[in-house]
Design an enzyme around this catalytic site. Structure first.
Site, PDB file in Angstrom:
ATOM      1  N   ASP A   1     -18.049 -21.971  -1.371  1.00  0.00           N
ATOM      2  CA  ASP A   1     -17.173 -21.575  -2.468  1.00  0.00           C
ATOM      3  C   ASP A   1     -17.537 -20.188  -2.986  1.00  0.00           C
ATOM      4  OD1 ASP A   1     -15.036 -22.144  -4.227  1.00  0.00           O
ATOM      5  OD2 ASP A   1     -16.489 -22.561  -5.820  1.00  0.00           O
TER       6      ASP A   1
ATOM      7  N   LYS B   1      -3.501 -26.886  -5.682  1.00  0.00           N
ATOM      8  CA  LYS B   1      -2.835 -25.982  -6.635  1.00  0.00           C
ATOM      9  C   LYS B   1      -1.351 -25.849  -6.276  1.00  0.00           C
ATOM     10  CE  LYS B   1      -7.062 -23.512  -7.679  1.00  0.00           C
ATOM     11  NZ  LYS B   1      -7.810 -22.248  -7.716  1.00  0.00           N
TER      12      LYS B   1
ATOM     13  N   GLU C   1     -18.972 -29.149  -2.025  1.00  0.00           N
ATOM     14  CA  GLU C   1     -18.789 -27.744  -2.389  1.00  0.00           C
ATOM     15  C   GLU C   1     -20.168 -27.123  -2.609  1.00  0.00           C
ATOM     16  OE1 GLU C   1     -15.641 -26.784  -5.509  1.00  0.00           O
ATOM     17  OE2 GLU C   1     -17.482 -26.149  -6.518  1.00  0.00           O
TER      18      GLU C   1
ATOM     19  N   LYS D   1     -17.774 -31.622  -6.221  1.00  0.00           N
ATOM     20  CA  LYS D   1     -17.826 -30.274  -6.786  1.00  0.00           C
ATOM     21  C   LYS D   1     -19.073 -30.088  -7.652  1.00  0.00           C
ATOM     22  CE  LYS D   1     -12.946 -29.302  -6.679  1.00  0.00           C
ATOM     23  NZ  LYS D   1     -11.871 -28.567  -7.343  1.00  0.00           N
TER      24      LYS D   1
END
Lengths: 276, 276, 276, 276, 276, 276
Positions: free
Chosen positions: E212, E129, E191, E161
């Site tokens: 997560d 990010k 994840e 993910k």
């Protein structure tokens, strides 16, 4: 950084896969010295471009200008001297001259127009009718010749033309839309073709009014109407021949596409001597 | 791919951070239609450049040419029509015209020189005195005008000039060095200034002999000396006025820097009408 | 300028986001010195590429070549030495070697073919079967090995192949079309597969005739037909093994795709010693 | 996006200022259809590169593959067909073939090594000894051939070589420094030359141990020492001939520079027929 | 080379067609000297970016840092000094500060999180990010602040993910597919959102397990389940406020998007004095 | 064209050599559909950037916005939907979100400041304190939020700061120099710190006067002094908290670096569902 990028592009264009003539014939250890000879009167512009052409190819080649950009030269003057590796000089010569001749041509044409309007204190400015890819270069040459720059592109000022006025439904609405949508540091110019439009432009709050393709008499009336409240610019296919008359009409600024799209290059050659 | 790259660069140069006038005033849903109006006689060149300028900005804008590149037009003719989103047309208009006017100007100047030498079957060719960054474009316009291209750059043929001859110690040694060092598909041209040099060039086995800055009488003698064994090219500051006389001297090829560095742009404008 | 661009691209490709091993382990103040060790016999090519790889990463790293490009080396020779910051040397090592090994491999293969045809005075030339993106580099290595270059690309000479002939409706029409459409400094070569085609090519006025995939006997007859009027090139899947026989057939030029697409790299390693 | 950039660069390199032969001879309205003919056995790789070469030049040219990347072909097979504008096909042909032949050559060489080690379940991987500028392309071809990729560059894994070990003062300190300085998602491999180094590498906590230039016997001992705790890679000038023996020593991975720097191109040609 | 490219782009963005204010007002011979004044406490990062900004514009401008990257500074400290041509300093000032403030802001935020987890020996890492176009720069600032880097991009490690798991039909199949398709030097992270998934991830052979959006209690249980076999990373909208609690749960790594997308810039100004 | 270039650069940065996770796990034929879910209140900006991220990677992926740029959204709203190939969506997701979150954050912060000054009719503008490389993008987001743009760079207006004044020897001389040297379409702003300077700036003929770091009382006096003759701008480390007070002082424009360098990103996620 722009200068270097533009000259590099021109060198790559000319060299392609290499100067096969000089590589075949001129051995690496030969040095040369050359004089830039001016073959007609004019104003010099572009010395840094010429130097960069040699320098990008071979950082040991030196260019010593005898005249700075903006200097007036007469036919037969030597305006600078280059020396260093002969092969490098030969390989960059044409690109250096192409810049120097074109820019000096524009500066010379500009200076002549500037001189013609000197008694009136009028500014000579360029247009966006420049050679694709060379706008910054050509607008620099205009400044060297004593002129000043109109918009650099579509992004640094608002120029409301006939189509914009038609679409907006009148000058006032067009100026209002522009004022609302652009920043507070952007000027707004309106192109007018009649005195009625000039009157509307004054009332719209535009910063500059362009008189497009008007007769000198009409321009005089427009100048009276405006009476100093905003700047007035004359435009529309003007040539150096008529600028004095236009200036006499009292406008503040005259824009000339001619100085960038129709100026003749200044005749300059490089006389090279080699030393083994 | 080159064409697109060159037009894109010109658009980026003109648009900068965007056409703030049209974005402020012209709403996105307005469409327009425009006619390219030719204001003097000439030869059209550059239609694909104009189309690409509009197309890169907005792939929905259509340009329909009424005349193909190479077509002769007269003052007052409409040579094409563009239609689509009005904002896009306004934003790309200047770039499209800058290409179209310059290229048509070069094609027109070339065509006039070509016509002057037609009775003699002589070829008109360009030089490397082109605008930095636009060589391929300008050399294309020369072909459109009926001319032919000299070297595209320093890499596609050998041209032995006075400095190369001096460094090599004579024409014969220069040609021999070149022949040894370049591929078997590369032609070798030698620049000569006297009949003695012409004689030496013939004996050297050069493929083409350039007569540089000679009088027409001298050129005639040179042509006699060569008597058809290799191609003969006249060069050196020539202008369209003199090409017929030079052609009459019997040379095969005349090279003219003038057609690229001094041709006036053809006067073309875009008359736009918008539809809400 | 091309050299730097190609080496920079290779460095960016290998470094990606950085040499994480050397950055983690080698502190900034460690210096090193390395020897380029040649592990088989061959011809060296690419020293300037290796130097540029180190130099672009760290202008303080020095590369001192003990052999110039074109020099013959034997197994076990040290061909150069590099010294400077150890981290920089380690980070650029692979790219430098990749250029040096590949170019030396091409030069070595070329030199071997050149030697084989030496008694016949035949030229060994390359083709356009080069690695995408490395053509200029590989064609340079061919020249280093004593070879010469065929076309650099599709733009610097005309090569009329079977499809062009078929489309034009015969060799003569193809050559005539080419002659009309290209400049006077461009050579025209025609690919032929039979003696009938050779005869037609001679009559067409082509500058060079290529004999494609012919037997040696057929080539001899073709050479007789031409009898020195234009250059004759042998082509078509040839390898170093057969070049002497082909040369004996009397052709002027032999083109070998093999030397660029199938030459083995020369085995060179860098032996580095570090100094804290 | 990378693929297109690499093919575009290759096209620009080959086309230069344009395909003057096809532009002169092949009129714009002629269409053609061509077959890609495979002249030896192998594994096809690079169909998308070939298609992109045609497509970038002319989006109307279609390439229909008969074999997907990875498919095995035999001498004489037609592996695909291209059709569209004849001039476009002729202009992009060489670039398309240069990619297709080189990539198929690498895939073929890789597949042969992969097959040789199949009984042992060993992985064949490439190295960083790839052609400058083509690493992604060549590493793709290795995967097509059934191999796997070693590091893509200096940035995606740590490989501690002899110089790093020497500078760090031992394998353990080198691994510790690396572990501290790189992210938790980065693997660390250590190059070893002796069994003592293998032992030290095991204790250092490295993720992978490379056995560099060891004999097969030595490799067997090393594999025993490691006894499955970490991956073991054999490396050092290996060729396809020896991979089965090396695999038999029990290593997990064998890295081969040979498959990228010495593989012969697969012989593929384009047989074109034109339709007026 | 990346650093220079990124700074050059920022300079071109800010300068556009040139610093018209300084060119108009500041004559070329004026020199200046400026102090970088820090207006709040923090960690300095980006000195090389600031130096490069000045240097690219004018290689004679010198920047002397008083604090190296990573150094802690207090409000009121002068962290460096720049001197040279005044026009150049003024033109590059904003770009230099934009880098210095942003990078120092990220380093400061990172350092504060690192300090909070110090007692637990936990690693603070970043995410993807980051600001588009500045990832390498921002990830460098994270390292300066004592953090470590997660993946640099989608290419240097596998992160499986929820969507990948769903598509593969379970964690085990996803990990197996990844292991087969990527090289032996690539780590695989999974994840997980539940303890069941953690258990499945352990069994799958993943190298790293991401927890997560779990509560601290849940994370503790997960850490117990894993019991040191692989690395455990906490993730999911975490902020500096909570990192100590998360670290106390026993995870090895905490990833924080916050440090790159929400860190405030460090307030730094340049106090310039000019000397005529 | 700028938008595409900036998004392409961000994609290349994130993808590097490819999305190895999705390529390994997600087969090519799986399709997906995702919802952009907004997790806090704000103003949306950047939909075209998000769409371009997907589109550049795979032109078949569609993004359907439910809210246009500038639209207000509340926590929990779905602001758009993307559908197409699952692998493509996964690979471009992060880049799309990075743009959307950052731009929406800026628009949201701007809108909040704009609302605070609404009763006073004051303009909120940005500064040059933008993220290097993203200026055009961030200034667009400011306009989306209802703000307006200060200078885009150093080239589109004159801003005379303290150093320029000191070098020129006073405000009047600085303004005169600027007026002489820049075109007639360029506005001139002067930065002032005292009422004396404000008075001098009024007399100098500047177009805009900036009040730098003044108290609200001082600004009121300055506004009185100017009394509507030119625009007045407040500047200097202002935050959204204080803008209402500053606006109440009567200035025309308030510039806020805060909205670009310190705005928090808007929390947006992509909830993806796949369909085999």
């Amino acid at each position: 950084m722009q200068l270097e990028k533009i000259v590099r592009r021109a060198l790559e264009e000319d060299l392609g896969r290499g100067d096969i003539t000089s590589e075949a014939i001129v051995s690496r250890d030969i040095r040369g010295s050359g004089s830039f000879l001016c073959k007609s009167n004019g104003i010099v512009a572009g010395m840094a471009y010429a130097r960069t052409a040699f320098h990008l190819l071979d950082s040991d080649v030196q260019l010593e200008p005898f005249v700075n950009d903006g200097g007036a030269v007469t036919k037969g003057s030597v305006i600078g001297r280059v020396y260093g590796n002969a092969r490098s000089i030969l390989s960059a010569e044409r690109v250096a001259l192409n810049f120097l001749q074109r820019l000096s041509g524009i500066a010379t044409a500009t200076a002549s127009a500037v001189k013609a309007v000197e008694p009136f204190g009028t500014r000579i400015v360029d247009t966006r009718k420049t050679t694709p890819g060379l706008r910054l270069v050509e607008k620099y040459a205009v400044r060297v010749g004593g002129g000043s720059n109109h918009r650099m592109g579509l992004d640094d000022a608002v120029l409301i033309k006939d189509n914009h006025i038609e679409i907006a439904g009148g000058i006032k609405r067009a100026v209002r839309l522009a004022r609302e949508n652009v920043g507070h540091l952007v000027k707004i110019e309106v192109e007018t073709e009649t005195l009625e439009q000039v009157q509307e432009a004054i009332e719209s709050g535009a910063d500059v009014i362009m008189l497009d393709n008007m007769t000198c008499d009409c321009m005089k009336e427009a100048v009276n109407l405006v009476s100093g409240r905003v700047l007035v610019e004359a435009s529309g296919g003007l040539t150096p021949d008529v600028v004095a008359d236009v200036a006499a009409a009292g406008v503040d600024v005259i824009s000339l596409g001619w100085i960038t799209h129709s100026a003749q290059p200044l005749d300059i050659s490089l006389e090279l001597h080699t030393v083994k």
